[in-house]
Design an enzyme around this catalytic site. Structure first.
Site, PDB file in Angstrom:
ATOM      1  N   TYR A   1      -8.118   3.736   1.617  1.00 17.05           N
ATOM      2  CA  TYR A   1      -6.890   2.881   0.585  1.00 17.05           C
ATOM      3  C   TYR A   1      -5.641   3.364   0.912  1.00 17.05           C
ATOM      4  O   TYR A   1      -5.184   4.411   1.519  1.00 17.05           O
ATOM      5  CB  TYR A   1      -7.299   3.820  -0.866  1.00 17.05           C
ATOM      6  CG  TYR A   1      -5.962   3.459  -1.888  1.00 17.05           C
ATOM      7  CD1 TYR A   1      -5.642   2.207  -2.060  1.00 17.05           C
ATOM      8  CD2 TYR A   1      -5.491   4.512  -2.438  1.00 17.05           C
ATOM      9  CE1 TYR A   1      -4.844   2.091  -3.021  1.00 17.05           C
ATOM     10  CE2 TYR A   1      -4.672   4.530  -3.279  1.00 17.05           C
ATOM     11  CZ  TYR A   1      -4.194   3.117  -3.759  1.00 17.05           C
ATOM     12  OH  TYR A   1      -3.221   2.935  -4.669  1.00 17.05           O
TER      13      TYR A   1
ATOM     14  N   ILE B   1     -13.035   7.532  -8.064  1.00 18.10           N
ATOM     15  CA  ILE B   1     -12.576   6.777  -9.303  1.00 18.10           C
ATOM     16  C   ILE B   1     -13.487   5.460  -9.540  1.00 18.10           C
ATOM     17  O   ILE B   1     -13.299   5.052 -10.323  1.00 18.10           O
ATOM     18  CB  ILE B   1     -11.056   6.318  -8.857  1.00 18.10           C
ATOM     19  CG1 ILE B   1     -10.384   5.866 -10.490  1.00 18.10           C
ATOM     20  CG2 ILE B   1     -11.083   5.257  -7.838  1.00 18.10           C
ATOM     21  CD1 ILE B   1      -8.695   5.829 -10.108  1.00 18.10           C
TER      22      ILE B   1
END
Length: 532
Positions: A250, A337
């Site tokens: 990410y 997440i």
């Protein structure tokens, strides 16, 4: 000026000495002050007698002389104010110009940290694309030629469910505990309300299919997952230390970990031939190379499910990862997440489940979670640190002073997460809608000859566009990204922003689209590829 020398009294046992009287001269011109005289008494007896009074007899007259000068200067008549009044009459620009002649005005300095962050040349293509798309957003009716946003991982597929719950909640009225002004307007614990920690622990257990239970006392709540990662980076590593991170990863990790905590990220390159799955061999190589460079490795940062690929780490890989961390005496941060954003049949195993069933050192494992993805409420800013390390929890609780969740937000979330009927409906509906969008989007890219890695979770797909980049290089990849953004009006995230070692890969987020938007995206990508 008349100076009278008085005799010093004799010490006991000392004979009295006669002092010669001084002649009295009446000089009316002395002193320049008229007929007034000043009597100055000076103890010179010690000088005459030679009892060490030479120094004292010299210093005291000097001190009195300077005192006199100071006294006269302080009581001197004030000068005429005409000069100051003339200065105020000057034009403002004139007085400023006169003052500026004393020295040139220099630019005030910033910290090196702020200057580096503010420098636009250091901006990742990931953020450049997000900003441009936000300035010219696509809308079917209002702005059909705007930029279609495929660079932001935001799930809008179930906003109708969230909106309906909120409407019903406020129509029925707010509970007494939620409307109590002392419960929302006063200071609350920075690390989160106990009630929210309890329902959050239950929600996380539900997300993990009840395979593991979470202890509310080991939860620290933050204003989003970003500060949660930053706090852990601050607590686990010193400035200049490093984390190992499997690629592609990410792009936000570069900001979250580096900017304020000052921790470096060492890429652990994973390849398409292995479906971008982490290998312990690659982990070992990256660790040794970093040590040769003089870097101290303090931990491993993983995202599971993977962002941007969308695959899930197997139980065996997680166990090997924990073995490696224990051998090297480093920490493990598991960003989970997207744990509840699964649409495939692949099993998800939380790091917490491994620790409950296997013999590993729990003190070195820390889990990141949040509600931005699984519950589609990024604007609520809710993140979670779950740690087994008491020292880390103590430090993190104090650091949440800088990133606490607002009281009203926590009260709403307590009510939402306690509504089991709503949560079950939402999770089931979200899974179905995400699967439909994934299939449609991947099928549309496939018609263009663009293949995607088979994934099971997340709000994106990892697409191989190496066949349409101008050259098989990072430069060619960025050229295609720029053409898609500027000409095709489609924002995607290039693989180089995710530190992918193979050029031509792009992350495409599809959960922000409607079904009728997919043909538009495919047509725009096709048009750009034909021009190249």
């Amino acid at each position: 000026m008349r100076v009278t020398v008085l005799p010093r009294p004799a010490l006991p046992g000392q004979p009295m000495t006669q002092t010669r009287p001084q002649p009295n001269h009446n000089n009316n011109n002395s002193g320049g002050g008229g007929g007034g005289t000043m009597r100055l008494i000076v103890p010179l007896q010690g000088v005459v007698q030679g009892r060490g009074g030479l120094i004292l007899g010299s210093l005291i007259p000097c001190a009195l002389f300077y005192f006199l000068q100071f006294y006269l200067k302080r009581h001197r008549s004030t000068p005429s104010t005409s000069s100051s009044s003339d200065l105020t009459d000057l034009p403002r620009t004139s007085s400023r110009s006169n003052l500026s002649t004393r020295g040139s005005i220099r630019r005030v300095k910033l910290s090196a940290r702020a200057a580096l962050i503010a420098n636009p040349t250091n901006e990742s293509p990931y953020y450049v694309g997000l900003i441009k798309a936000s300035e010219d957003p696509f809308h079917k009716m209002d702005n059909p030629n705007g930029i279609i946003q495929l660079g932001l991982s935001e799930n809008r597929l179930c906003f109708d469910l969230i909106e309906r719950w909120m409407a019903e909640k406020f129509r029925m009225g707010i509970d007494e505990g939620e409307s109590n002004i002392s419960g929302i307007a006063t200071y609350q614990p920075f690390d989160g309300l106990v009630e929210l920690k309890m329902v959050m622990a239950d929600f996380m257990s539900r997300i993990m299919s009840r395979t593991v239970s979470f202890d509310p006392s080991q939860i620290v709540l933050t204003a989003g997952a970003t500060p949660a990662i930053e706090i852990l980076s601050f607590c686990l590593a010193d400035h200049g230390n490093a984390f190992l991170v499997p690629t592609p990863y990410y792009p936000g990790f570069d900001r979250d970990v580096r900017w304020r905590a000052g921790v470096e990220l060492i890429p652990v390159h994973c390849r398409s031939t292995d479906d971008f799955i982490l290998s312990i061999t690659a982990l070992e190589q990256a660790f040794n190379q970093a040590r040769k460079r003089g870097l101290k490795i303090r931990g491993i940062l993983i995202s599971n499910p993977s962002n941007p690929v969308g695959n899930i780490m197997q139980r065996e890989t997680l166990c090997k990862l924990l073995d490696f961390a224990q051998e090297k005496n480093i920490h493990v941060i598991s960003d989970e997440i997207f744990a509840g954003s699964r649409y495939g049949n692949e099993e998800f195993v939380s790091m917490a489940e491994i620790l409950e069933s296997e013999e590993f050192d729990k003190n070195r494992v820390h889990i990141i979670y949040g509600l931005s993805k699984d519950l589609s409420i990024p604007g609520f800013r809710v993140g979670v640190i779950y740690s087994y390390n008491e020292t880390i929890l103590a430090a993190a609780k104090k650091l949440t002073r800088f990133c606490s969740i607002s009281g009203p937000t926590q009260r709403i979330l307590i009510s939402m997460l306690s509504d089991t009927r709503f949560i079950e409906e939402y999770m089931e509906t979200s899974k179905k809608r995400t699967r439909v969008m994934y299939d449609l989007f991947v099928a549309g890219l496939k018609r263009l000859g663009i293949k995607c890695v088979e994934s099971s979770a997340g709000s994106y797909c990892w697409a191989d566009m190496s066949g349409i980049i101008p050259s098989y290089s990072e430069k060619g990849e960025l050229e295609l990204w720029d053409k898609l953004l500027e000409i095709g009006k489609v924002n995607v995230t290039p693989g180089s922003a995710c530190h992918c070692i193979e050029p031509g890969w792009f992350r495409c987020c599809f959960t922000g689209l409607d079904e009728e938007d997919i043909p538009v995206v495919v047509e725009r990508i096709s048009r750009v590829s034909q021009e190249l």
